[in-house]
Enzyme design. Structure first.
Site, short mmCIF file in Angstrom:
data_model
loop_
_atom_site.label_atom_id
_atom_site.label_comp_id
_atom_site.label_asym_id
_atom_site.label_seq_id
_atom_site.Cartn_x
_atom_site.Cartn_y
_atom_site.Cartn_z
N PRO A 1 0.82 -1.20 0.00
CA PRO A 1 0.00 0.00 0.00
C PRO A 1 0.86 1.26 0.00
O PRO A 1 1.90 1.30 0.64
CB PRO A 1 -0.81 -0.11 1.30
CG PRO A 1 -0.09 -1.08 2.14
CD PRO A 1 0.69 -1.98 1.23
N GLU A 2 0.44 2.24 -0.77
CA GLU A 2 1.14 3.53 -0.81
C GLU A 2 0.24 4.57 -0.14
O GLU A 2 -0.80 4.23 0.41
CB GLU A 2 1.45 3.89 -2.27
CG GLU A 2 2.31 2.82 -2.95
CD GLU A 2 2.69 3.15 -4.38
OE1 GLU A 2 2.74 4.35 -4.72
OE2 GLU A 2 2.95 2.22 -5.16
N HIS B 1 -3.66 -15.99 9.94
CA HIS B 1 -2.65 -14.92 9.99
C HIS B 1 -3.09 -13.74 10.84
O HIS B 1 -2.68 -12.61 10.60
CB HIS B 1 -2.28 -14.44 8.57
CG HIS B 1 -1.97 -15.55 7.63
ND1 HIS B 1 -0.86 -16.34 7.76
CD2 HIS B 1 -2.64 -16.01 6.54
CE1 HIS B 1 -0.85 -17.25 6.79
NE2 HIS B 1 -1.93 -17.08 6.03
N ARG C 1 2.34 -11.91 5.22
CA ARG C 1 3.80 -11.91 5.04
C ARG C 1 4.57 -11.59 6.32
O ARG C 1 5.78 -11.75 6.36
CB ARG C 1 4.16 -10.88 3.95
CG ARG C 1 3.45 -11.12 2.63
CD ARG C 1 4.09 -12.22 1.83
NE ARG C 1 5.40 -11.85 1.33
CZ ARG C 1 5.63 -11.21 0.19
NH1 ARG C 1 4.61 -10.84 -0.57
NH2 ARG C 1 6.85 -10.92 -0.20
N ARG D 1 20.59 17.17 -7.99
CA ARG D 1 20.99 15.83 -7.52
C ARG D 1 21.28 14.94 -8.73
O ARG D 1 20.49 14.89 -9.67
CB ARG D 1 19.87 15.20 -6.69
CG ARG D 1 19.77 15.81 -5.32
CD ARG D 1 18.65 15.15 -4.53
NE ARG D 1 18.33 15.95 -3.36
CZ ARG D 1 18.92 15.78 -2.18
NH1 ARG D 1 19.84 14.87 -2.03
NH2 ARG D 1 18.57 16.53 -1.17
#
Ligand code: ZN
Length: 297
Positions: free
Chosen positions: A2-3, A93, A112, A155
Site C-alpha cells: 500500500p502507498e 494470519h 507476510r 541531484r
C-alpha cells in the site's frame, strides 16, 4: 504494497470504525511485529484501558492516537486491520487482537508478517524513528513547487529512485511514481539534475494530482469496507503506465515497456517519456518567459 492513497483510505475507514473505543485487552501472538517497546507483554499492558481518539497518517504509516499513547503501524506488504465482534470466526494470519470494552475487537492480520508496530508516548512518535526520518508529505500545503525543486535540483540521482526515497517525499511507492512520471512525460532514468524547470513543474503537479485522485477513488470504497469484510479495497484509479507493459499507451498508442530501475519494476512509454534529451542544460529555461521549453508532444 500500500502507498499513501491506500494507507489514507485505511486511515479514514479505521478512524470511523474505532474512534471512541476503549481497549480492554491486547493479545500479541507474533511478538516480533512489536518493535517498540521490545517487550510485547509490556506493549499490551501499556495499551489496556486506553481509548482511541483518532487515526492519523504520516507517509505510509498509520498513527493510532490514544489517551497517552500513539501507536505507529506500518502495513508493509500485506498488513490489514479489520473490526469484528468478539467470537466472530477468525481468519488465518491474525497476529494482534485489540479487544474493546464494547464487545468488538480490532484484528491485525498479516500474511507476510513484515508489518511493524511502534508505541510512543502521545505525539512523541514524530520526533523519533521511524517517523522523524520521513520527508515532506506530498498532499500537505508545505509540498510546494519550490520545496520540490529544493529536493530534486542538482541531484545526480535518477529521478525514480529519488522519488521512492521516503526521506525526501513520504508516501510515494512504485505504482504512483510510475504514474506520475508517465503523466509528466519524464523518463524514469533521467537524472534529477537534468530536469528543466518546466519538467519539474509538470512532475510536481503530476505527483499531487495522481495521489489526490487515488485518495478520492479510495475514499469511495469506504462504504463497502464498512458493510463488507472489514478491509479496504484497492483504489479504483485508472492506471496509465503501472502494470500495463505490452499494452498500448493510453495517450499515444505506443507499447508500454517494462524495465528495472533501482531494482524496481518500472513501466513507461518510450515515446511520451523520452530518455535524456541532447543539449539540455540545467537552468537554461528558467530565464525564459513564455517559452518554457516544453515540447508539444
Ligand atoms: Zn505514450
Amino acid at each position: 504494497m500500500p502507498e499513501l492513497p491506500e494507507v489514507e483510505t485505511v486511515r479514514r475507514t479505521l478512524e470511523q470504525l474505532v474512534t471512541g473505543k476503549t481497549i480492554r485487552e491486547v493479545e500479541v501472538r507474533l511478538p516480533r511485529l512489536i518493535r517498540r517497546p521490545d517487550d510485547a507483554a509490556l506493549f499490551a499492558s501499556l495499551l489496556e484501558g486506553s481509548t482511541i481518539r483518532g487515526v492519523g497518517r504520516r507517509g505510509k504509516y498509520l498513527r493510532i492516537l490514544l489517551d497517552g499513547w500513539t501507536l505507529v503501524s506500518h502495513l508493509r506488504m500485506e498488513g490489514r486491520y479489520g473490526l469484528y465482534r468478539t467470537g466472530d470466526p477468525e481468519e488465518k494470519h491474525t497476529h494482534v487482537i485489540f479487544r474493546f470494552t464494547d464487545g468488538t475487537e480490532m484484528r491485525y492480520r498479516d500474511v507476510r508478517q513484515f508489518g511493524t508496530m511502534h508505541l510512543f508516548e502521545r505525539d512523541r512518535d514524530l520526533e523519533e524513528p521511524p517517523l522523524n526520518q520521513l520527508g515532506l508529505e506530498p498532499l500537505d500545503p508545505a509540498f510546494t513547487l519550490q520545496a520540490f525543486r529544493g529536493l530534486v535540483a542538482r541531484r545526480p540521482t535518477r529521478i525514480k529512485p529519488l522519488l521512492l526515497d521516503q526521506r525526501h517525499i513520504a508516501g510515494l511507492g512504485n505504482i504512483y511514481v510510475d504514474e506520475a512520471l508517465h503523466r509528466a512525460g519524464i523518463h524514469p532514468e533521467r537524472s534529477a539534475a537534468s530536469l528543466r524547470a518546466a519538467e519539474l513543474a509538470r512532475l510536481h503537479e503530476a505527483i499531487v494530482a495522481v495521489l489526490s485522485e487515488a485518495v478520492e477513488a479510495g475514499g469511495s470504497s469506504v462504504k463497502s469496507y464498512m458493510n463488507g469484510q472489514g478491509e479496504a479495497g484497492l483504489f479504483q484509479l485508472r492506471l496509465m503506465a503501472y502494470g500495463r507493459d505490452g499494452e498500448p499507451c493510453l495517450r499515444c498508442g505506443t507499447t508500454i515497456v517494462k524495465t528495472v530501475v533501482g531494482g524496481r519494476g518500472t513501466h513507461f512509454c518510450p515515446v511520451c517519456q523520452k530518455p535524456k534529451r541532447r543539449g539540455t542544460r540545467v537552468g537554461r529555461s528558467r530565464t525564459g518567459k513564455g517559452e518554457s521549453g516544453i515540447s508539444p508532444a
